[in-house]
Design a protein around this motif. Structure first.
Motif, short mmCIF file in Angstrom:
data_model
loop_
_atom_site.label_atom_id
_atom_site.label_comp_id
_atom_site.label_asym_id
_atom_site.label_seq_id
_atom_site.Cartn_x
_atom_site.Cartn_y
_atom_site.Cartn_z
N LEU A 1 -35.09 40.13 10.86
CA LEU A 1 -33.74 40.42 10.40
C LEU A 1 -33.38 41.88 10.57
O LEU A 1 -32.21 42.25 10.55
CB LEU A 1 -33.60 40.05 8.92
N GLY A 2 -34.39 42.74 10.74
CA GLY A 2 -34.13 44.16 10.88
C GLY A 2 -33.73 44.83 9.58
O GLY A 2 -33.09 45.87 9.58
N SER A 3 -34.10 44.24 8.44
CA SER A 3 -33.76 44.82 7.14
C SER A 3 -34.82 44.42 6.13
O SER A 3 -35.72 43.63 6.42
CB SER A 3 -32.38 44.35 6.67
N ILE B 1 -43.07 37.85 4.24
CA ILE B 1 -41.92 38.69 3.93
C ILE B 1 -41.73 39.75 5.01
O ILE B 1 -40.60 40.02 5.45
CB ILE B 1 -42.09 39.34 2.54
N ARG B 2 -42.83 40.34 5.45
CA ARG B 2 -42.73 41.37 6.49
C ARG B 2 -42.29 40.76 7.82
O ARG B 2 -41.48 41.34 8.56
CB ARG B 2 -44.08 42.07 6.65
N LEU B 3 -42.79 39.58 8.14
CA LEU B 3 -42.46 38.93 9.40
C LEU B 3 -40.98 38.59 9.47
O LEU B 3 -40.31 38.86 10.46
CB LEU B 3 -43.30 37.66 9.57
N VAL B 4 -40.44 38.01 8.40
CA VAL B 4 -39.02 37.66 8.37
C VAL B 4 -38.17 38.92 8.34
O VAL B 4 -37.12 38.99 8.98
CB VAL B 4 -38.71 36.75 7.16
N ASP C 1 -35.17 52.68 -3.95
CA ASP C 1 -34.74 51.65 -4.88
C ASP C 1 -33.24 51.35 -4.77
O ASP C 1 -32.79 50.29 -5.23
CB ASP C 1 -35.04 52.08 -6.33
N LEU C 2 -32.49 52.26 -4.18
CA LEU C 2 -31.04 52.17 -4.24
C LEU C 2 -30.38 51.78 -2.93
O LEU C 2 -29.25 51.31 -2.93
CB LEU C 2 -30.45 53.51 -4.70
N ILE C 3 -31.06 52.00 -1.81
CA ILE C 3 -30.38 51.81 -0.52
C ILE C 3 -31.05 50.69 0.26
O ILE C 3 -32.19 50.31 0.01
CB ILE C 3 -30.37 53.10 0.31
N ASP C 4 -30.30 50.20 1.22
CA ASP C 4 -30.80 49.20 2.17
C ASP C 4 -30.58 49.75 3.57
O ASP C 4 -29.47 50.16 3.91
CB ASP C 4 -30.06 47.87 2.01
N VAL C 5 -31.64 49.79 4.35
CA VAL C 5 -31.58 50.32 5.71
C VAL C 5 -31.71 49.17 6.69
O VAL C 5 -32.64 48.37 6.61
CB VAL C 5 -32.70 51.35 5.96
N LYS C 6 -30.76 49.08 7.60
CA LYS C 6 -30.79 48.06 8.64
C LYS C 6 -30.80 48.77 9.99
O LYS C 6 -29.87 49.51 10.31
CB LYS C 6 -29.60 47.12 8.55
N GLN C 7 -31.86 48.57 10.74
CA GLN C 7 -32.02 49.25 12.02
C GLN C 7 -32.05 48.23 13.13
O GLN C 7 -32.96 47.40 13.21
CB GLN C 7 -33.32 50.08 12.03
#
Length: 976
Positions: A891-893, A884-887, A399-405
Motif C-alpha cells: 500500500l505504500g503506507s 502487516i509489513r507485507l501489506v 504518533d501523529l502523522i501518516d507518510v505515504k511514499q
C-alpha cells in the motif's frame, strides 16, 4: 435590479458560446483535469477512494481558466468602444459589474459540473466520503469567485486582452504561491502561518478536507467583494475621464478604500473564532467526538496539553502545525478551565527545553532539509505533551502523522488521526493516575461479594484455613471500601435449590480435593453490581494476601478508571526477552506491532498457560498462532471462557513459512476437539479470492541487453481483501473498519445449532467475496508467467467463506463431567510440601494449611454465563508483524487495520467503547475495490468519454438555443 443583473449575466454567458473559444477553454480544462487525475496523481496506484487529486490541482487550473474567461470581459468593451454606451445607458454600473461577474461564474460552474463523473466513478469503485467532495466543489466555487473578481478588475484597467490575461495570471498566481509550501518552507512556522493565511491555496486545502470554516469562506468572499468594489470604482473613474478632480471624487476613493480595508481586516477578527464551522465528513472526522468529551468530563485535576513545535522544521511538517493548533484549541474549549493548552518553541527558552529533556524526555529530531543553495540538517521539535498529576504521555511526529511514499520524490505527509492519538493519551494518564489510588475511588455503585462455600467442617483441612483467610481478606477490603463493598457467604450443601440454581446459571458443581480424596465440597466466589456479575478465580496462594489480591483485581475489572489486563499466549519465539523478541522461531511470526499498539489502552501480559490457569488479573485472553496445545493449556482457555470471559483465537490448520519462497504446511493447534464442541471447525485448504490485496514481487526486465530487476505490485489472491458486505455491520468490531486484508486464511465452518445450543449467537465478522475459492496446495508462491492476472489458476468459485466469527452466549465446558487436568494422575506421588509458596504456578496440594495450592482442586466450571464470547480468526498470520509489513509495503503506507480490529475487539469486550468510536473515524480507511488492469482502463476511458459527452451535450444545447433565437428573429422580421 436583480432582473437586470440576470439578463446581463445571461448575455455574457451566451456570448461565450457564440464562438468556439468557450468550448476550447472547457476542453482544455477537462483534459488537464483528467490527465492530472489519472496520470500525474496516478489515481489507481494511490488506491484511495477519494478525489483529492482533482482538488489538489484545482487552484492552479482555475487560474488559467478564469484568466482566459475574464480577459475579454471589459477589455473587449473598451477596444470596441461599446463601454461608453454601457456607461451612459440606464443600466447602473453596479449592475454591469455584477452581471459580468455572474456570467463568468456561470461558465466556471459549467466547467466544474463537467468534472462530476470523476467522483461518481470513485463512488462506484470504493466507499467515497462525499463530505470532502461537497467541500471541494464549494471551495472551487468561492475560489473561482475571487479569481473572477480579480480578473474583471484587471480587465477593466486595460483595453488589451493579452495584457489582461498575463496580469491576471500573475496576480492570482502570486496569491497562490504566497501560501504554498515552496515559499513557507523558507521561513519558520509562525511566519509560514501568516503566509498560509494570506494564500488562497492553503485556505482551499482546508475546505477540501470537508470542513466549511467561516474563516475560510469569508476570506474568499472578502477578496471577491474587495475587487468587485474596485471594479466599480474603475468604471466610475472611466466616467470621470477628462473631468477635473472634485471633492466627490475624493469621497468615492475614501469610501471604496474604507470598504476594502474593512472587508479585508475582518479576517483578522474572524481568525480568533474557531467554532463557527460545519464538518461535512462522514463520521465528522474533524470534530471532537462524544467519547473525547466524556473523557474530558472525567478530568478532576488540571490537565496540561502542551505543544512543542520548532519554528524551523521540515517543510512537510510545517503545514500540519496549524491543524494541530486548531485541534488543541478545541480540547481547551471542551475541557473548560480544567484543561490548559499552550504552545512553546523550546529553542526560544532554555528553561523550557531543559524541562522537556530532563522531565519528559522530549528531544529534538534531526530532519534533513534542502534549500535553494544547499542541504542542511535542522533539529526540530514536533511533540505534544499530555500531563495529569504525576502521569504524562508524549506524542511525537511518528504518533501523529501518516507518510505515504509512492516514489523517492513523491512523498505525502498528513495527520493520521490526531484525535485518537490524543484522546488515547488522555485516557491513559487518567487511568494511570486513578489506578494509583484505591480500587473503590471510581466506583459509581457498591459491589456485592457472594461466596458459595461449604461449612468449615465439610471442607478439607487445608481449605478450612483458606476460608478463614478469605474472611479476613473480606474484612480488610470492606474496611477500605468506605461502604462500597459488602459480602455474604452461602452454603449450597444446606440449600439444594441454591445448588441447582448455581449449576444452571454458572455451571458450578461440588469440587473434589484430588482423585484420592473425593469428598465433595463447594468453594466458589462471585463479585458483581446491578449490571453484571463475574466469577472471582481462586488465587494460587490461599492465604489472606492472595485472597485480597484476587478481590482487588476483580474490583478493578468492574471499576472505571483502571487499565484492563490482556493476557496473551503467543509462540515462545515471539516472547519478549531482555533484548526484544526471543530468537528461535520456526514459523517466524512475531507480534511486536500489535504489542506496541495495544500498550496504550491495555496492560499486555504474556502467558504460556502451561500451569492450566489464566492469570487471575486477566480481563481478556488472546491466543495467537497456537500449535499443539496440551490439555492443561486447553483447560485454561476453556475455564476462562466458562468464567464469562472473552477469548480471541487467531489460528489456522496451515502454517505459512516465508523464506526464499512461500510455503504452507499443516499443523495441529490442539484446539480442534474443543472448537468442535461448539460447532466450529476449519475447512480444508486456504481461501483465494479475486478481490485480493497485492504482493511486491521482483520482475526481470531486459533494458538495452541488460537484465534489470524491478519490484512490481501484483495481485495475490491468498491475501483476501475484505470490505463492504464482507464486514459485519451488526458488530461494532467491524462496522467502522472500512476494509481489511486477511492473508492465508482457512475457512471457518459454523455448524447449525441444535435446540440445546440456542443459547449461543454466532456472528460472521469477516467474509470473502462471492468470487473466492479454496485450494489445498502447499505451494503458495505465485507464478505470474503462467497466470499473469492472479499468479494462480482460478478455481471454481465456492461462494463467500467465513474468515472470522464471534460466538457469544452460554457454553458447556469440554471438561464437563471429567476430572480436572490439573489433578495429578491416580497413583502419582504428591509433590514435596513447601513452607509458603510465593506464587506457585505448579498445581500441588500444599502440606502447610496456611497456603495450599488452588490447582489441586478438582474445580471444573461446567457452564458459562451469557457474557462469554469466543472470537475465532481463520488466519494465524493476520496479526503478525510479517503480514502487516507485507501489506503495508504494497500500500505504500502504514497499515493499521489488523491492530484496529484487535483494538475494537478489546474495547468492545471490555465495555470501553469510547476509543472504538474515534478509531472508526480513521482518515485513511477508504481504499478502492481490487480491479484488474482491464477494469481500471475501462473506468478511465469511461471518464474520457463522459467528458466528451458532456461537451457534446452543451454544444447541442447551445445549437438548439441559437436555432430558437434565429426562429424568433425571423418571426419578428416577418411581422415587420
Amino acid at each position: 435590479m436583480l432582473r437586470k443583473i440576470l439578463k446581463i449575466a445571461a448575455r455574457e454567458l451566451t456570448g461565450f458560446f457564440a464562438s468556439p473559444a468557450a468550448f476550447l477553454f472547457l476542453a482544455v480544462f477537462l483534459g488537464a483535469t483528467l490527465f492530472i487525475f489519472f496520470w500525474v496523481a496516478t489515481f489507481f496506484e494511490r488506491n484511495l477512494a477519494d478525489v483529492r487529486p482533482l482538488f489538489q490541482w484545482m487552484p492552479l487550473l482555475l487560474i488559467f481558466l478564469v484568466a482566459a474567461l475574464t480577459m475579454r470581459a471589459w477589455a473587449e468593451e473598451r477596444r470596441s468602444g461599446t463601454l461608453e454606451l454601457l456607461l451612459t445607458s440606464p443600466t447602473a454600473p453596479t449592475e454591469l459589474v455584477l452581471g459580468k461577474f455572474f456570467g463568468c461564474m456561470g461558465l466556471v460552474v459549467i466547467a466544474l459540473a463537467l468534472t462530476l463523473p470523476l467522483p461518481i466513478t470513485v463512488a462506484f469503485l470504493g466507499p467515497l466520503d462525499w463530505g470532502p467532495v461537497i467541500g471541494g466543489y464549494i471551495a472551487a466555487v468561492v475560489l473561482a469567485a475571487a479569481y473572477v473578481a480579480i480578473g474583471l478588475w484587471i480587465s477593466c484597467r486595460t483595453d488589451n486582452q493579452i495584457v489582461s490575461l498575463i496580469v491576471t495570471v500573475i496576480v492570482t498566481g502570486a496569491l497562490y504561491v504566497i501560501g504554498s509550501d515552496a515559499l513557507t518552507s523558507l521561513v519558520g512556522y509562525r511566519a509560514g502561518e501568516w503566509l498560509r493565511a494570506v494564500g488562497v491555496g492553503s485556505r482551499f486545502a482546508s475546505i477540501t478536507r470537508g470542513v466549511l470554516d467561516l474563516r475560510d469562506l469569508y476570506y474568499y468572499l472578502s477578496i471577491t467583494a474587495a475587487f468587485l468594489v474596485l471594479n466599480r470604482l474603475s468604471l466610475q473613474t472611466l466616467r470621470w475621464a477628462g473631468n477635473p478632480a472634485s471633492p466627490g471624487h475624493r469621497r468615492w476613493y475614501a469610501l471604496v478604500g474604507l470598504l476594502v480595508v474593512n472587508a479585508l481586516a475582518a479576517n483578522l477578527w474572524l481568525d480568533q473564532i474557531g467554532s463557527a464551522r460545519v464538518d461535512l465528513t462522514a463520521g465528522r472526522l474533524y470534530t471532537l467526538s462524544d467519547a473525547t468529551h466524556n473523557y474530558l468530563a472525567q478530568v478532576q485535576e488540571p490537565l496540561l496539553i502542551r505543544g512543542y513545535f520548532s519554528a524551523a522544521t521540515h517543510p512537510l511538517l510545517a503545514p500540519l502545525v496549524p491543524q494541530l493548533r486548531d485541534l488543541l484549541r478545541e480540547y481547551a474549549v471542551a475541557g473548560g478551565n480544567k484543561v490548559h493548552v499552550e504552545f512553546v518553541d523550546p529553542h526560544d527558552d532554555a528553561k523550557v527545553e531543559a524541562e522537556a529533556t530532563s522531565r519528559y524526555d522530549i528531544r529534538p529530531v534531526p530532519f534533513q532539509v534542502s534549500g535553494k543553495y544547499q542541504a542542511s540538517v535542522v533539529n526540530s521539535y514536533f511533540d505534544i505533551l499530555i500531563a495529569y498529576g504525576d502521569q504524562f504521555q508524549v506524542l511525537n511526529f511518528r504518533d501523529l502523522i501518516d507518510v505515504k511514499q509512492r516514489s523517492d520524490t513523491d512523498i505525502s505527509v498528513e495527520l493520521k488521526n490526531p484525535e485518537y492519538a490524543m484522546t488515547s493519551a488522555i485516557r491513559k494518564v487518567l487511568l494511570s493516575y486513578q489506578g494509583g489510588g484505591g480500587a473503590f475511588d471510581t466506583l459509581q455503585q457498591p459491589l456485592s461479594f457472594t461466596g458459595y462455600i461449604s461449612a468449615p467442617q465439610n471442607l478439607p483441612e487445608p481449605l478450612q484455613q483458606a476460608r478463614a483467610a478469605l474472611e479476613a481478606a473480606l474484612a480488610d477490603v470492606a474496611h477500605e471500601s468506605a461502604g462500597k463493598f459488602q459480602s455474604v457467604i452461602h452454603d449450597p450443601d444446606a440449600d439444594p435449590a441454591l445448588a441447582a440454581r448455581l449449576a444452571k446459571q454458572f455451571g458450578f458443581r461440588p469440587i473434589a480435593m484430588s482423585l484420592l480424596d473425593t469428598k465433595p465440597f463447594w468453594f466458589y466466589m462471585t463479585l458483581g453490581d446491578q449490571r453484571s456479575t463475574e466469577q472471582v478465580p481462586v488465587p494460587a496462594n490461599l492465604d489472606q494476601a492472595g485472597f485480597k489480591m484476587a478481590l482487588e483485581s476483580a474490583v478493578k475489572r468492574l471499576a472505571p478508571g483502571f487499565l484492563k489486563t490482556l493476557a496473551v499466549m503467543i509462540p515462545p519465539s515471539a516472547q519478549q526477552g531482555p533484548q526484544g523478541p526471543m530468537p528461535g522461531a520456526d514459523s517466524g511470526l512475531s507480534f511486536s506491532t500489535l504489542r506496541t499498539t495495544l500498550a496504550d489502552s491495555v496492560r499486555w501480559l504474556d502467558t504460556d498457560l502451561k500451569s492450566g490457569q489464566v492469570p487471575a488479573d486477566a480481563d481478556l485472553l488472546m491466543v495467537l498462532d497456537p500449535v499443539e496445545l496440551d490439555s492443561k493449556q486447553v483447560f485454561a482457555i476453556d475455564q476462562f471462557l466458562m468464567q464469562g470471559g472473552t477469548v480471541l483465537l487467531a489460528a489456522a490448520p496451515t502454517e505459512v513459512v516465508i523464506q526464499q519462497s512461500i510455503m504452507g504446511r499443516p499443523v495441529k493447534t490442539g484446539l480442534e476437539d474443543w472448537l468442535s464442541a461448539y460447532g466450529l471447525s476449519y475447512g480444508k485448504g486456504l481461501v483465494l479470492d479475486t478481490q485480493s490485496g497485492a504482493l511486491p514481487i521482483p520482475v526481470q526486465r531486459n533494458v538495452g541487453g541488460y537484465s534489470v530487476q524491478e519490484i512490481e505490485l501484483a495481485n495475490y489472491p491468498y491475501i483476501v481483501d475484505v470490505r463492504n458486505r464482507g464486514l459485519s455491520t451488526a458488530s461494532p468490531i467491524t462496522a467502522g473498519l472500512g476494509q481489511i486484508d486477511v492473508p492465508w486464511a482457512s475457512p471457518i465452518i459454523v455448524a447449525a445449532q441444535t435446540p440445546a445450543q440456542n443459547t449461543r449467537k454466532a456472528t460472521e465478522l469477516l467474509r470473502s467475496s462471492e468470487r473466492s475459492w479454496l485450494s489445498d496446495s502447499n505451494d503458495l508462491m505465485p507464478d505470474y508467467d503462467s497466470h499473469p492476472d492472479m499468479g494462480f489458476a482460478a478455481g471454481k468459485p465456492s461462494g463467500p467463506q467465513t474468515l472470522a466469527v464471534m460466538v457469544e452466549g452460554g457454553f458447556d465446558s469440554l471438561f464437563k463431567g471429567k476430572p480436572s487436568p490439573l489433578l495429578p494422575p491416580a497413583g502419582a506421588p504428591a509433590p514435596a510440601p513447601t513452607a509458603k509458596p510465593a506464587a506457585a504456578p505448579t498445581p500441588a496440594v500444599a502440606a502447610t494449611p496456611a497456603a495450599p495450592a488452588a490447582a489441586a482442586l478438582d474445580r471444573v466450571i461446567q457452564h458459562s454465563p451469557d457474557s462469554a464470547r469466543l472470537i475465532l480468526l481463520g488466519s494465524s498470520a493476520m496479526l503478525s508483524d510479517q503480514a502487516i509489513r507485507l501489506v503495508g509495503e504494497a500500500l505504500g503506507s502504514n497499515y493499521t487495520k489488523p491492530t484496529e480490529f484487535v483494538q475494537n475487539m478489546v474495547e468492545w469486550s471490555l465495555e470501553d467503547q469510547g476509543l472504538l468510536s474515534i478509531r472508526g473515524r480513521e482518515h485513511f480507511a477508504r481504499t478502492l475495490m481490487p480491479m484488474t488492469r482491464n477494469a481500471q482502463a475501462f473506468w478511465e476511458y469511461l471518464n474520457y468519454g463522459a467528458a466528451l459527452g458532456g461537451l457534446a451535450i452543451i454544444w447541442l444545447f447551445n445549437r438548439r438555443r441559437r436555432h430558437l433565437v434565429t426562429l424568433r428573429h425571423l418571426k419578428l422580421l416577418e411581422q415587420v
